[in-house]
Design an enzyme around this catalytic site. Structure first.
Site, short mmCIF file in Angstrom:
data_model
loop_
_atom_site.label_atom_id
_atom_site.label_comp_id
_atom_site.label_asym_id
_atom_site.label_seq_id
_atom_site.Cartn_x
_atom_site.Cartn_y
_atom_site.Cartn_z
N LYS A 80 91.67 23.30 -45.13
CA LYS A 80 93.05 22.87 -45.44
C LYS A 80 93.63 22.10 -44.26
CE LYS A 80 93.34 23.30 -48.65
NZ LYS A 80 92.79 23.59 -49.95
N HIS A 96 76.96 32.86 -30.33
CA HIS A 96 75.73 32.10 -30.58
C HIS A 96 75.98 30.60 -30.48
CE1 HIS A 96 73.66 35.77 -31.58
NE2 HIS A 96 74.69 36.11 -32.34
N GLU A 103 88.31 28.26 -45.60
CA GLU A 103 89.31 27.59 -46.42
C GLU A 103 90.50 27.16 -45.54
OE1 GLU A 103 89.57 26.15 -49.07
OE2 GLU A 103 91.68 26.14 -49.59
N LYS A 110 91.62 13.91 -55.92
CA LYS A 110 91.82 15.20 -56.58
C LYS A 110 90.67 15.53 -57.52
CE LYS A 110 94.37 18.77 -57.48
NZ LYS A 110 94.33 19.78 -56.41
N GLU A 123 91.97 18.67 -44.10
CA GLU A 123 92.33 17.79 -45.21
C GLU A 123 93.68 17.13 -45.02
OE1 GLU A 123 91.88 20.82 -48.37
OE2 GLU A 123 90.76 19.32 -49.49
N ASN A 172 85.60 3.74 -64.22
CA ASN A 172 85.49 4.87 -63.29
C ASN A 172 84.02 5.23 -63.18
OD1 ASN A 172 88.23 4.97 -63.22
ND2 ASN A 172 88.44 6.99 -64.18
N GLY A 173 83.57 5.59 -62.00
CA GLY A 173 82.16 5.99 -61.84
C GLY A 173 81.43 5.02 -60.94
N TRP A 214 89.68 4.09 -56.30
CA TRP A 214 89.32 4.80 -55.08
C TRP A 214 88.01 4.15 -54.63
CZ3 TRP A 214 85.39 8.09 -53.24
CH2 TRP A 214 85.72 8.89 -52.14
N CYS A 234 89.40 7.46 -59.15
CA CYS A 234 89.90 6.39 -60.01
C CYS A 234 90.55 6.93 -61.28
CB CYS A 234 88.76 5.48 -60.42
SG CYS A 234 87.82 4.84 -59.05
N ARG A 236 95.58 12.03 -58.06
CA ARG A 236 94.13 12.15 -57.98
C ARG A 236 93.55 11.42 -56.78
NH1 ARG A 236 92.00 13.06 -63.45
NH2 ARG A 236 90.19 11.81 -62.92
#
Ligand code: F1P
Length: 615
Positions: A492, A511, A488, A610, A495, A104-105, A79, A2, A27
């Site tokens: 990526k 395994h 990573e 973000k 995402e 926000n929160g 968000w 947010c 964001r």
């Protein structure tokens, strides 16, 4: 996540609010809204709200169409956490056509508060936790003498995290703002003042900022800013002049911010190194000071490093664990912040706590830092890309990565510059302990050129990406300090292309994951020419024997050959210590091109944000 922008001015603030929201778009959000009141020659002030689902551009059109203008206003990108993505759930929320609020929160005790407000006759329109706040402020306003007091009384009843901005249409020249667990920054203008969740939102209107601290409540008018701490005492907070470059000006020649940011990595690394390396040593003032004590005193005593981070930053910390134990002679643990913060962990003797974050506002990492500060660490240090962020302000030492603003939600240049910061930490601890560090410093000086070379692989990787477009799964393999790079690479791909991808330390294949191998499962292997290469080659053969198609990123000297089951991308020869940083580049490019072919929203992938300011 947010975003908040607010303004109180003489002139109409519509454009300032919309422009501010656009600067926060990166964001991540799913709906947006604005509430406006005006002092322009009307007898009774109208409170107007416009909301829309989807992009800020939708809100902008709806606002223009509505014809509403305001000299005071608050705007928000949401968000979704509580309640679906709908206009009704979008902020601002309004109570009794009088009080408007953005938040926000997350308010954790929203159910209890909602029940109590309902008994007082408040009607709830949305499913959000935020709507309880606006009715609560309205309720408190009945028994207090000002909006400031009403907000102060309200926040005392809240459990959870908030950055919030409130106004009352009866007093057009005033906004009340409050912060606890979610950042807010006041922007100072001439005869007008602003508020935002990130200074970036306000760079077009001011360079002068005041960062609110935990528990602060402030009253902002056109001419004044008054700040009160959590006990209600008037306090002065330092004013900062921002030198942040507003490089959110566009994508330039690039199709996406992410590609631009991948290409900016040599420059970002150069900027991060600049002025921080002597001939053979690291300049320790790069890490800031700790209560008058220099970083050097801490590094000479440190015996253990505890790293805390989330997401991509967690992967850079994982690489650092290999480096710290091998080159700096200190033990190292690394843990995901959301796990660390909810368990009782053991604090080693002379232990340095290191948080890593591109945003500096990740709620879990911040909570972990606060917890750790009570636990007896010798000092805390953050590696962060945002000056003035909560992690930077609350840590004893800070190493600022100089990646510049990163707009793509999926982190690229922030990650590689974190690795640079971590390598400088490794070299610094080594030099304070009398261990060799010269080779690390020399390698770092080479790094920007090595990254340029890795970027030249772009075209070949774009061609390769075609083969991934119809895949549903992918497996990434690496060994040693390339295992986190494989992780990573997998993150990526997940995402931005929404392909399910996992990473394994190659030795773990037999395994379990070997059962997954067939011709539909691409296997991506990061294989620099190091002491683990022969072991890795055996793992690759195990995959080949089971019909897997393999994509190997390897040094020419590694002697992998392309054939019908193996595609080899040759990466230039690179020092072992730089290999994790350099091999990151082709994996970023691979994910990027796969996502472009699949047509996903590369810079703002679905459901992601973000700056993850809620836990
Ligand atoms: C952590 C993180 C990023 C990711 C995305 C969401 O952020 O998971 O790694 O790319 O942007 O947040 P931070 O803690 O490093 O700020």
């Amino acid at each position: 996540m947010c975003g908040i922008v607010g303004a109180v001015a003489e002139r109409p603030v519509n454009k300032i609010l919309v422009e501010g929201l656009k600067r926060l778009e990166y964001r991540g959000y799913d709906s947006a809204g604005v509430a406006l009141v005006s002092n322009e020659g009307k007898r009774s002030t109208q409170l107007n709200t416009v909301k829309s689902v989807g992009k800020v551009a939708n809100l902008e059109s709806a606002l223009n169409e509505s014809g509403h203008k305001g000299t005071t206003g608050i705007a928000h990108t949401r968000w979704a956490t509580h309640g679906g993505v709908t206009e009704v759930n979008a902020h601002p929320h309004i109570s009794n056509d009088q009080i408007a609020l953005v938040h926000n929160g997350i308010i954790e005790n929203h159910e209890k508060l909602r029940a109590s407000l309902k008994t007082k006759g408040y009607k709830f329109l949305s499913d959000t936790d935020t709507e309880v706040m606006v009715h609560l402020v309205h309720d408190m306003r009945k028994t207090t003498s000002s909006l400031l007091e009403a907000v102060q009384a309200s926040v005392k009843q809240l459990e959870g995290a908030y950055g919030t901005v409130v106004f009352d249409k009866e007093n057009v020249n005033e906004m009340i703002v409050a912060r606890s667990g979610s950042p807010l920054v006041i922007g100072l203008g001439l005869g007008e003042n602003f508020i935002a969740s990130d200074q970036l939102a306000l760079l077009a209107v001011t360079r002068n900022f005041i960062f609110l601290e935990e528990g602060d409540v402030a009253r902002i008018t056109r001419e004044s800013v008054e700040i009160f701490d959590k006990d209600g005492n008037a306090v002065e907070r330092e004013q900062h002049e921002s030198n942040a470059t507003n490089d959110n000006t566009g994508k330039g020649e690039y199709r996406h911010y992410m590609l631009k940011e991948i290409y900016e990595q040599p420059v970002a690394v150069r900027n991060t190194l600049e002025g921080r390396l002597n001939e053979n040593t690291v300049a320790l003032d790069a890490f800031g000071a700790f209560n008058g004590t220099q970083a050097t005193d801490i590094f000479s005593q440190v015996k253990h490093v505890q790293i805390i981070a989330c997401g991509t930053s967690y992967h850079s910390g994982m690489v650092a664990r290999y480096w710290l134990e091998q080159y700096a002679g200190v033990s190292c643990n690394i843990e995901i912040a959301s796990e660390f913060r909810y368990r009782k962990s053991y604090v080693h003797e002379n232990s340095l706590l290191v948080t890593i974050s591109q945003s500096g506002e990740t709620a879990d990492t911040l909570a972990a830092l606060r917890l750790a500060k009570e636990q007896g660490y010798m000092a805390s240090m953050t590696i962060c890309n945002v000056a003035g962020s909560s992690l930077v302000r609350e840590s004893d030492l800070a190493f600022m990565t100089k990646a510049g603003t990163e707009i793509g939600v999926a982190s690229t240049k922030a990650f590689t510059t974190q690795l640079v910061g971590l390598l400088m930490l490794v070299a610094s601890i080594a030099q304070e302990k009398g261990l060799p560090q010269k080779a690390i410093v020399q390698a770092l000086k080479e790094l920007p050129n090595k990254l340029e070379e890795a970027l030249s692989l772009d075209e070949g990787i774009e061609g390769l990406a075609e083969e991934f477009a119809d895949k549903h799964h992918a497996l990434f393999l690496g060994r040693g300090d390339q295992y986190p790079i494989a992780m990573e690479g997998a993150l990526k791909l997940k995402e931005i292309s929404y392909i399910h991808a996992e990473a394994y330390a190659a030795g773990e294949l037999k395994h379990g994951p070997l059962a997954l191998i067939d011709a539909d499962m691409p296997i991506i292997v990061v294989a620099p020419n190091n002491e683990l290469l022969e072991k890795l080659k055996s793992n690759v053969e195990e995959v080949r024997a089971r019909g897997g198609i393999i994509y190997v990123f390897a040094d020419k000297a590694s002697e992998f050959k392309s054939d019908e089951t193996m595609r080899v991308v040759n990466v230039n020869q690179v020092e072992d210590i730089l290999a994790p940083i350099v091999y990151t580049i082709p994996l970023q490019l691979l994910s990027y091109y796969v996502a472009v072919i699949k047509g996903t929203d590369v810079d703002q992938p679905r459901n992601l944000a973000k700056s993850v300011t809620v836990e």
